[in-house]
Design an enzyme around this catalytic site. Structure first.
Site, PDB file in Angstrom:
ATOM      1  N   SER A   1       0.793  -1.230   0.000  1.00 41.25           N
ATOM      2  CA  SER A   1       0.000   0.000   0.000  1.00 41.25           C
ATOM      3  C   SER A   1       0.821   1.274   0.000  1.00 41.25           C
ATOM      4  O   SER A   1       0.366   2.298  -0.507  1.00 41.25           O
ATOM      5  CB  SER A   1      -0.962   0.010   1.186  1.00 41.25           C
ATOM      6  OG  SER A   1      -0.258   0.031   2.404  1.00 41.25           O
TER       7      SER A   1
ATOM      8  N   HIS B   1      -4.939  -3.237  -2.855  1.00 37.75           N
ATOM      9  CA  HIS B   1      -4.550  -2.276  -3.895  1.00 37.75           C
ATOM     10  C   HIS B   1      -4.363  -2.926  -5.267  1.00 37.75           C
ATOM     11  O   HIS B   1      -3.899  -2.288  -6.200  1.00 37.75           O
ATOM     12  CB  HIS B   1      -3.277  -1.534  -3.480  1.00 37.75           C
ATOM     13  CG  HIS B   1      -3.511  -0.684  -2.281  1.00 37.75           C
ATOM     14  ND1 HIS B   1      -4.010   0.600  -2.356  1.00 37.75           N
ATOM     15  CD2 HIS B   1      -3.382  -0.954  -0.961  1.00 37.75           C
ATOM     16  CE1 HIS B   1      -4.155   1.097  -1.135  1.00 37.75           C
ATOM     17  NE2 HIS B   1      -3.773   0.163  -0.264  1.00 37.75           N
TER      18      HIS B   1
ATOM     19  N   LYS C   1     -11.350   0.693  -2.268  1.00 37.68           N
ATOM     20  CA  LYS C   1     -10.296   1.341  -3.043  1.00 37.68           C
ATOM     21  C   LYS C   1     -10.717   1.379  -4.512  1.00 37.68           C
ATOM     22  O   LYS C   1     -11.586   2.164  -4.848  1.00 37.68           O
ATOM     23  CB  LYS C   1      -8.989   0.671  -2.743  1.00 37.68           C
ATOM     24  CG  LYS C   1      -8.748   0.925  -1.231  1.00 37.68           C
ATOM     25  CD  LYS C   1      -7.524   0.634  -0.597  1.00 37.68           C
ATOM     26  CE  LYS C   1      -7.609   1.180   0.837  1.00 37.68           C
ATOM     27  NZ  LYS C   1      -6.844   0.391   1.789  1.00 37.68           N
TER      28      LYS C   1
HETATM   29  C1  LIG Z   1      -6.812   0.202   3.126  1.00 33.14           C
HETATM   30  C2  LIG Z   1      -6.272  -1.134   3.485  1.00 33.14           C
HETATM   31  C3  LIG Z   1      -6.956  -1.959   4.377  1.00 33.14           C
HETATM   32  C4  LIG Z   1      -8.168  -1.499   5.123  1.00 33.14           C
HETATM   33  O1  LIG Z   1      -9.275  -1.401   4.312  1.00 33.14           O
HETATM   34  P1  LIG Z   1     -10.443  -0.390   4.672  1.00 33.14           P
HETATM   35  O2  LIG Z   1     -11.563  -0.848   3.828  1.00 33.14           O
HETATM   36  O3  LIG Z   1      -9.955   0.977   4.324  1.00 33.14           O
HETATM   37  O4  LIG Z   1     -10.703  -0.535   6.134  1.00 33.14           O
HETATM   38  C5  LIG Z   1      -6.470  -3.234   4.582  1.00 33.14           C
HETATM   39  N1  LIG Z   1      -5.344  -3.657   3.972  1.00 33.14           N
HETATM   40  C6  LIG Z   1      -4.648  -2.855   3.138  1.00 33.14           C
HETATM   41  C7  LIG Z   1      -3.410  -3.377   2.488  1.00 33.14           C
HETATM   42  C8  LIG Z   1      -5.080  -1.576   2.874  1.00 33.14           C
HETATM   43  O5  LIG Z   1      -4.374  -0.784   2.075  1.00 33.14           O
END
Ligand SMILES: *Cc1c(COP(=O)(O)O)cnc(C)c1O
Length: 389
Positions: free
Chosen positions: A181, A209, A240
Site C-alpha cells: 500500500s 490495492h 479502493k
Molecule cells: C486500506 C487497506 C486496508 C483497510 O481497508 P479499509 O476498507 O480501508 O478498512 C487493509 N489492507 C490494506 C493493504 C489496505 O491498504
C-alpha cells in the site's frame, strides 16, 4: 489527564508527526475542494473513478428506496439482507472461490479473519511492510508473531522452519499484501506460494490495492500470476478501486463458515448498509464490462505517461507495478515541507510518515487514477522534477 494529553500532542508536533483532519468539500475525484481551494488530487485510492460512477450511485439509491438506510442488526441476528447475499455470491464468482464473506471495512476483515483462525500457540508470519490491520489482527489473535523483511524469502523460510520445529501441531499462517500500500510494489507471490506449500502453511493475501487494477477483469495479482488457486484466504477491500466501502474474504465454504462463527468483527457489528452492498455489487459487475476494461486501460496509459516523465524514479530494480508511486524523502520534516510546497502549487500529494512507514522513510505517496488527464499528470511531474533536483 488534560496535561498529559497536551504533552503527548506537543511531542507529536515537535517531531513533525502530528496529524490533522482536512475537510474536503467535494466528491472524491481528480479535482478536490480543500479549504476553499481547488487542488489536483493525487492521493486517492479510487483508482478507477468508481466512487462517483453513475451506475454505482444509482445502485445505492435504488437499494435505499427498497431496503432503507440501515441494516438494523448484525448479520447473524436479522441484518443479512438480500443485497449482502447477492454481493457475496458475486464476489465468490468473481474470485472463482466457493464462498465469500463481506465485512464493514477492510480493517475489520483483517482483524476478524486472523483472529478467527489463529489462536495461542499458532504461528502468524508477516511481511514487514504489511498493513496495520494485518499486524493488529496477528497481535490480537494471541498467536506467536514473526516478521520477515520485505519479500525476503530466506527469512520467511527460516520462520517456517522454526514454527515446524517448535510448534509441529500448530496452524501456521503466512500473511502478505499483493500490491504493497505504501510502496506500490508486488509480493514475490509464486515463490511465497511454493515455500508455504512445502511447509504446509496457509496463505492470506490482502489484495486491497490490486483488485480492480491488476489481473483479468481486475481480479488481482494472484489471478494475474496464475496462483489464485493456491491462496487459501483471498482478502480485499471494496473501498479502493471498487470505489465503495467494506472488505471481503473469498475462500472455501469451510473457511467462510468458520468466519461466520468465529470472526468477532463480523459477529459483533451491525451489518453494512444495504446501499453499500448494492453499490459494491454494481462495482464488481462494472469490472466485467467493456467499460471496466476500458477504465483499466486508461489507468495503465496514465501510469505509462507518468513513468515516461519521471524516469529517475524507475531505475535499477524499481519498476512501476501499480497505481501507487512512493517518492521517498527520508525525514518527516522533508516530506511535510514537500507536500506543503506542492499544495501551494495546486497539487494534493500527502506526506506519509511514521508510524505508517519507517521513521527514516517518510515519503510523498502519489496515486494515479483513470480519471486524471495526461495534462494534469504532466503538470504534477513538472513540479516533482523541480522538487527532486
Ligand atoms: C486500506 C487497506 C486496508 C483497510 O481497508 P479499509 O476498507 O480501508 O478498512 C487493509 N489492507 C490494506 C493493504 C489496505 O491498504
Amino acid at each position: 489527564m488534560a496535561q498529559s494529553i497536551d504533552s503527548e500532542l506537543a511531542e507529536l508536533r515537535a517531531n513533525a508527526l502530528l496529524r490533522q483532519l482536512r475537510e474536503v468539500d467535494s466528491p472524491q475525484q481528480p479535482t478536490l475542494e480543500l479549504a476553499g481551494r481547488k487542488l489536483l488530487n493525487f492521493s486517492s485510492n479510487d483508482y478507477l473513478g468508481l466512487a462517483t460512477e453513475p451506475v454505482l450511485r444509482n445502485a445505492a439509491k435504488q437499494a435505499i428506496d427498497e431496503y432503507g438506510v440501515g441494516a438494523g442488526a448484525s448479520r447473524l441476528i436479522c441484518g443479512t439482507l438480500s443485497p449482502h447475499m447477492r454481493l457475496e455470491e458475486r464476489l465468490a464468482d468473481f474470485k472463482r472461490t466457493e464462498a465469500a464473506l463481506v465485512f464493514s471495512s477492510g480493517y475489520a476483515t483483517a482483524v476478524g479473519t486472523i483472529g478467527a483462525l489463529m489462536h495461542k500457540d499458532d504461528v502468524v508470519i508477516l511481511d514487514k511492510l504489511c498493513h496495520a490491520s494485518l499486524i493488529d489482527g496477528a497481535r490480537m489473535s494471541g498467536a506467536h508473531v514473526r516478521v520477515y523483511p520485505h519479500n525476503h524469502l530466506g527469512k520467511l523460510e527460516s520462520h517456517l522452519q522454526w514454527a515446524h520445529e517448535n510448534y509441529p501441531e500448530a496452524r501456521v499462517l503466512v500473511v502478505t499484501e499483493s500490491v504493497f500500500s505504501m510502496d506500490g510494489d508486488w509480493a514475490v507471490l509464486p515463490e511465497i506460494v511454493d515455500i508455504k506449500r512445502r511447509y504446509g502453511a496457509m496463505l492470506m493475501l490482502d489484495e486491497a490495492h490490486a483488485v480492480g487494477v491488476i489481473g483479468l477483469n481486475g481480479r488481482g495479482l494472484a489471478d494475474q500470476l496464475g496462483v489464485a488457486g493456491e491462496v487459501e484466504i483471498q482478502m480485499g477491500t471494496l473501498s479502493k478501486a471498487l470505489g465503495v466501502s467494506g472488505g471481503y474474504v473469498c475462500g472455501s465454504r469451510r473457511l467462510i463458515d468458520l468466519l461466520i462463527n468465529r470472526a468477532r468483527s463480523f459477529i459483533f457489528s451491525t451489518a453494512p448498509p444495504p446501499a453499500m452492498a448494492a453499490a459494491a455489487l454494481a462495482a464488481v459487475e462494472f469490472m466485467l464490462t467493456p467499460a471496466g476494461e476500458n477504465r483499466r486501460q486508461v489507468l495503465r496509459r496514465n501510469l505509462a505517461h507518468f513513468a515516461s516523465e519521471m524516469p529517475m524514479l524507475f531505475t535499477g530494480d524499481k519498476k512501476l507495478q501499480s497505481a501507487i508511486i512512493p517518492i521517498i524523502l527520508g525525514s518527516s520534516e522533508k516530506a511535510i515541507e514537500s507536500s506543503q510546497m506542492l499544495a501551494e502549487k495546486g497539487f494534493f500529494v500527502p506526506a506519509i510518515r511514521y508510524p505508517t512507514v519507517a521513521r527514516d522513510a517518510a515519503r510523498l505517496r502519489v496515486t494515479i487514477s483513470a480519471k486524471h488527464t495526461p495534462k494534469q499528470i504532466s503538470a504534477l511531474c513538472e513540479q516533482l522534477r523541480g522538487l527532486l533536483k
